[in-house]
Design a protein around this motif. Structure first.
Motif, short mmCIF file in Angstrom:
data_model
loop_
_atom_site.label_atom_id
_atom_site.label_comp_id
_atom_site.label_asym_id
_atom_site.label_seq_id
_atom_site.Cartn_x
_atom_site.Cartn_y
_atom_site.Cartn_z
N LEU A 132 0.86 -1.18 0.00
CA LEU A 132 0.00 0.00 0.00
C LEU A 132 0.90 1.23 0.00
O LEU A 132 1.92 1.25 0.70
N PRO A 133 0.56 2.25 -0.79
CA PRO A 133 1.41 3.45 -0.81
C PRO A 133 1.51 4.10 0.56
O PRO A 133 0.53 4.12 1.32
N ARG A 134 2.73 4.58 0.87
CA ARG A 134 2.93 5.26 2.15
C ARG A 134 3.29 6.71 1.91
O ARG A 134 3.71 7.07 0.81
N LEU A 135 3.17 7.52 2.94
CA LEU A 135 3.53 8.94 2.81
C LEU A 135 4.99 9.08 2.42
O LEU A 135 5.37 9.93 1.61
N THR A 136 5.81 8.19 2.99
CA THR A 136 7.25 8.31 2.74
C THR A 136 7.59 8.07 1.27
O THR A 136 8.60 8.57 0.76
N ASP A 137 6.68 7.34 0.58
CA ASP A 137 6.92 7.12 -0.84
C ASP A 137 6.87 8.42 -1.63
O ASP A 137 7.38 8.50 -2.74
N LEU A 138 6.19 9.42 -1.03
CA LEU A 138 6.13 10.72 -1.68
C LEU A 138 7.31 11.60 -1.27
O LEU A 138 7.38 12.77 -1.64
N GLY A 139 8.20 11.02 -0.47
CA GLY A 139 9.30 11.78 0.12
C GLY A 139 10.16 12.51 -0.89
O GLY A 139 10.65 13.60 -0.61
N SER A 140 10.33 11.92 -2.07
CA SER A 140 11.21 12.57 -3.03
C SER A 140 10.62 13.88 -3.52
O SER A 140 11.33 14.84 -3.79
N GLU A 141 9.25 13.91 -3.60
CA GLU A 141 8.62 15.15 -4.05
C GLU A 141 8.41 16.12 -2.90
O GLU A 141 8.65 17.30 -3.00
N TYR A 142 7.88 15.58 -1.77
CA TYR A 142 7.64 16.43 -0.60
C TYR A 142 8.53 15.94 0.53
O TYR A 142 8.18 14.96 1.18
#
Ligand SMILES: Nc1ncnc2c1ncn2[C@@H]1O[C@H](COP(=O)(O)OP(=O)(O)OP(=O)(O)O)[C@@H](O)[C@H]1O
Ligand SMILES: [Mg+2]
Lengths: 376, 521
Positions: free
Chosen positions: A204-214
């Motif tokens: 399941l997608p996690r917030l940390t997966d968005l870490g590179s953008e945010y």
């Protein structure tokens, strides 16, 4: 009416405490305020125990608060713990609304985790399948397995009138043993009691997966399961309060004889409610496996299924309240890892439960303090 | 105080002064004065929701008044619980009994007392209870389990329970509503015995002839206020009472159009069924009800009427026979099958079967039509139209309740009955099974319900009216079947009371004809 008053007979004190049965209904805010008060009282009792044990209660509480709400990072961890609790709490809520005592959410959670894992490990989908397809397939499989474990006691109850408390409790053991069999014998990785790690597109997608953008989200483990859980809570609230099915559940829960008289097929609803309850608990298992653990292993639940019972109760069977109560309990579970001995948060959990159950008494009774001199 | 003058007549055992009790949205008692003399039977009358039960619950220590005081033998008291009240000699028998079905009579009577501490040596207590029963003319079998007893016997146990606790004043809330006429006679004898032995009784009833028959004095409440306080019962006419209660004249006669029956709506063929205890209860009953007629079922309570009603409405399985509605056999299907064919059912037991106590008035009135438009909207419930519907019924059927969101367990007895009547009659049934439809209603409401039943008949409904009140049966029914031990004894068209009476005790109509006691006209 029998024995309506309980009088404490300690005449050494100048006051007596008297409990009177309430006759009129309490106002709407009262149960909510009472629940809050119960939690506060529980924390105070916990403080006393800590103090007696030689600890510093305020430092401990401050530590618990810091450990679970202190920063974005730990709050994210709290939400991770709350996610399965919300879903399991919802599972219990549906069943309890109809006075069906499903205490098998723990087992349904385990088979839900199994079902979700099976999609990856059998494998039902190739490793290269897209992420969204994995998520949908795992959700369906988890819910399906959980539903089967709800269906069995539901059918037993509807057809043979087998007490669901016993059957759901027993199925918990079967579920754990079933999972263990696969972990030890079939999907074991190199003899360890766990399966291989799922490929990333089954996570399941996690917030940390968005870490590179945010960059702000970097390291935050809150996963998509939380969204699923909140959506489930809202849908369930809507169903229970606005749909015909919700009305039927309410009617059966309040007076099965009247429901029968109104032409509602009670047996069908017993099965249906157990299936939905099982499916929600199974979804919790899926969310945990695919959002946090990423492999099938033995220790996936610190008793989520049982805590869910408390959560549902504390939320007074209101799906929206389940969300907030779950966050509180998620915090306590998390603190259990931070605090030594880890039994402290468990103790607090227990005290909260006892205080809550005791507070129900105050909904039915009223306390009166009487001076002995003004004896009526 | 005027007590000195009244002492000459008889001492006041209870005086209630200026009692006020407010519930959310209703003023149930508004400065009510009430007094009870020793050795009298005092009737308390009033419309549904007038505040009778509330006033008596206050006297029995269940509710606390907002203001006003209670004097017992001239001394002011404040009860915090029913225990205090019974300690002061006041015992109340509620309309819904509070006995434990699986326990014996003796165990139920001893329950909650300090003596004995453990249930031991029950024989001695059995003996005590039998003696107490003999003294007051309340025969009971102390070893019988409560579920084996008839309603009348259970009521006797409740009375004994209060007498055993030393009650000097007995409050009875609509005691006759649940009794068969024969049982009412027994109860009245008991009450006479008790006042003869110096006890006092407060008696609530909506049946004016009972009030005339048994009470010494009476008090009337209307919308929470007293309209007649402690007047002598002698010389008061029924019309006077009705005016005091309702505030207008009530006509005690029904205008009934001639019966114009159409096609048969329901055909019952040789139906057999068991009761809850597994005994034969309906034994080969056959009849039909045609559209536009009211068929009455007369019989002593417990001769299979309730089971017959259950079978016809799909709540009970039948072991044999056919129930054909509009050409479709619905025997051994479920309640839903009946509802789909337009069967309505006013059940005998309004709290356990007819309503869901913790749900709102709205939820309770939509019970049978929530699957129909406009309340049903796909898989959703259309809350606004459900509320409109509930409000409409509340107005048409005069249900007195602060709001349609109130849980029905807070309704007065008669208003709860109105909720059921509103739901069942407003669905415009093709076939209506009405069991004691006017039980617990005040005179005004009875008149209203009877009119509504006749209106349904004239609109073409087939109505089966099951009642123990012959007067009501005869005035409403177009023909009357008499049931005895689960069998139909015969059919009466002209309301011949003697003939009905003989058949109710088990004589078949053809035997009557043979012996020449009754001549068919
Ligand atoms: N516990 C309660 N909470 C709120 N309202 C109540 C409660 N008990 C009674 N009421 C209201 O108070 C009013 C008086 O009720 P009460 O039961 O005294 O009527 P009653 O005279 O006994 O009528 P009935 O003949 O129908 O039994 C009613 O409007 C009822 O809805
Ligand atoms: Mg009443």
């Amino acid at each position: 009416m029998k024995s309506d008053t309980v009088v404490s007979r300690k005449s050494i004190f100048p006051f007596r405490v008297k409990f009177e049965q309430r006759i009129s209904d309490v106002p709407k805010w009262y149960p909510i305020a009472l629940s809050f008060a119960a939690v506060v009282v529980a924390l105070l009792i916990g403080a006393i125990v800590l103090a007696v044990g030689g600890g510093n209660p305020w430092a401990t509480y401050a530590h618990i608060a810091r450990a679970s709400f202190g920063s974005v990072g730990v709050f994210s961890d709290t939400l991770v713990k709350a996610t399965p609790l919300i879903l399991v709490g919802l599972a219990c809520t549906v069943a309890f609304r109809m006075k069906l005592w499903n205490i098998g959410a723990e087992g349904q959670f385990f088979v839900g985790a199994f079902g979700a894992s099976a999609v990856v490990l059998i494998p039902l989908l190739p490793e290269t399948a897209p992420n969204w397809l994995f998520i949908i397939a795992m959700m369906l499989a988890g819910m399906f397995c959980g539903a089967i474990f709800g269906l069995i006691p539901g059918l037993l109850k509807a057809i043979f009138n087998v007490n669901e408390v016993i059957s759901t409790l027993m199925l918990n053991y079967i579920a754990v043993a079933w999972n263990n069999f696969f972990i030890f014998a079939i999907w074991t990785e190199g003899g360890f009691q766990m399966s291989k790690v799922f490929p990333k597109n089954a996570w399941l997608p996690r917030l940390t997966d968005l870490g590179s953008e945010y960059p702000f989200f970097r390291g935050l483990t809150t996963h998509f399961g939380l969204i699923i859980a909140i959506i489930a809570a809202v849908i369930l609230w809507y169903i229970l309060n606005r749909s015909k099915w919700g009305y039927e559940i309410r009617l059966i829960g309040d007076n099965p004889k009247a429901a029968n008289y109104a032409g509602i097929p009670i047996k069908k609803h017993i099965v249906l409610v157990m299936v939905v309850s099982g499916a929600l608990a199974g979804l919790a298992g899926m969310s945990e496996i695919s959002g946090v653990v990423h492999r099938l292993q033995g220790a996936i639940s610190p008793g989520y299924g049982f805590t869910g019972i408390i959560v549902a109760w504390l939320a007074k069977l209101n799906p929206i309240a389940v969300i907030f109560v779950s966050i509180l309990f998620g915090a306590l579970i998390l603190a259990g890892r931070e605090i030594q001995p880890s039994g402290v948060p468990k103790m607090i959990q227990g005290v909260i439960l006892v205080c809550l159950i005791a507070s129900d008494f105050l909904i039915r009774y009223r306390v009166k303090i009487i001076r002995n001199s003004e004896e009526e | 105080m005027n007590q000195s003058t009244e002492t000459l007549v008889k001492e006041n055992v209870i005086e209630m002064r200026g009692i006020t009790k407010r519930f959310p949205g209703v003023l149930a008692n508004d400065h009510v004065d009430f007094d009870l003399r020793s050795g009298e039977i005092h009737a308390l009358l009033g419309e549904n929701g007038a505040g009778k039960s509330t006033l008596m619950n206050i006297l029995a220590g269940l509710y606390k008044p907002d203001s006003g005081n209670i004097l017992i033998h001239g001394k002011s008291v404040a009860f915090a619980s029913p225990k205090d009240a019974i300690g002061a000699g006041i015992g109340m028998i509620h309309q819904h009994f509070m006995l434990v079905p699986s326990q014996t009579v003796t165990e139920n009577i001893l329950l909650g007392l300090n003596e004995p501490r453990f249930i031991m040596n029950l024989k001695m207590y059995d003996q005590n209870i039998v003696e107490l029963g003999e003294k007051y003319g309340l025969p009971v079998d102390p070893k019988a389990k409560i579920w084996q007893l008839s309603v009348g016997e259970q009521q006797r146990v409740e009375i004994l329970k209060m007498l055993y606790r030393g009650a000097e004043i007995l409050i009875m809330d609509e005691p006759t509503a649940v009794l068969a006429p024969q049982e009412i006679e027994i109860l009245f004898n008991t009450l006479h015995n008790m006042v003869g032995l110096g006890k006092s009784v407060i008696f609530i009833s909506h049946k004016l002839h009972e009030v005339e028959q048994i009470s010494d004095r009476l008090t009337v409440l209307r919308k929470g206020t007293v309209t007649a306080q402690g007047i002598e019962a002698k010389g008061v006419t029924r019309a006077d009472l009705a005016r005091l209660m309702v505030g207008r004249d009530i006509i005690f006669s029904l205008e009934k159009k001639p019966c114009n029956p159409g096609k048969p709506v329901i055909q019952v063929e040789n139906v057999h069924c068991l009761n809850d205890k597994g005994l034969n209860s309906v034994n080969g009953v056959s009849f039909e009800v045609r559209s536009g007629e009211i068929v009455g079922i007369a019989g002593v309570a417990g001769n299979g009427q309730k089971e017959l009603a259950d079978v016809l409405t799909g709540l009970r399985k039948c072991s044999q026979g056919k129930i054909i509605i509009q050409g479709d056999d619905i025997a051994n299907r479920n309640a839903k099958a009946g509802i789909r064919h337009g069967v309505s059912h006013i059940p005998e037991d309004r709290t356990h079967i007819g309503t869901a106590p913790n749900l709102s008035v709205t939820d309770n009135v939509i019970m049978k039509n929530y699957t129909k438009k406009p309340i049903s909207k796909g898989w959703m419930l259309d809350t606004p139209s459900a509320e409109i519907y509930a409000r409409e019924l509340k107005d048409v059927y005069d249900i007195i309740v602060p709001s349609i969101d109130t849980p029905v367990r807070l309704l007065s007895g008669g208003n709860l009955q109105r909720v059921i009547l509103a739901r069942e009659i407003s669905s415009e049934p093709t076939f209506l099974v009405a069991m004691q439809p006017t039980r617990g209603l005040d005179v005004g409401a009875i008149e209203g319900v009877q009119k509504l039943l006749l209106l349904q008949r004239d609109a073409g409904a087939a109505i089966l009216l099951i009642s123990e009140e012959l007067e009501e049966l005869i005035s409403l029914s177009d023909r009357i079947l008499v049931i005895y031990e689960g069998e139909i004894m015969g059919e009466v068209f002209d309301g011949n009371i003697d003939e009905i009476g003989l058949m109710m005790t088990g004589t078949r109509q053809n035997q009557l004809l043979k012996s020449g006691e009754i001549h068919e006209i």
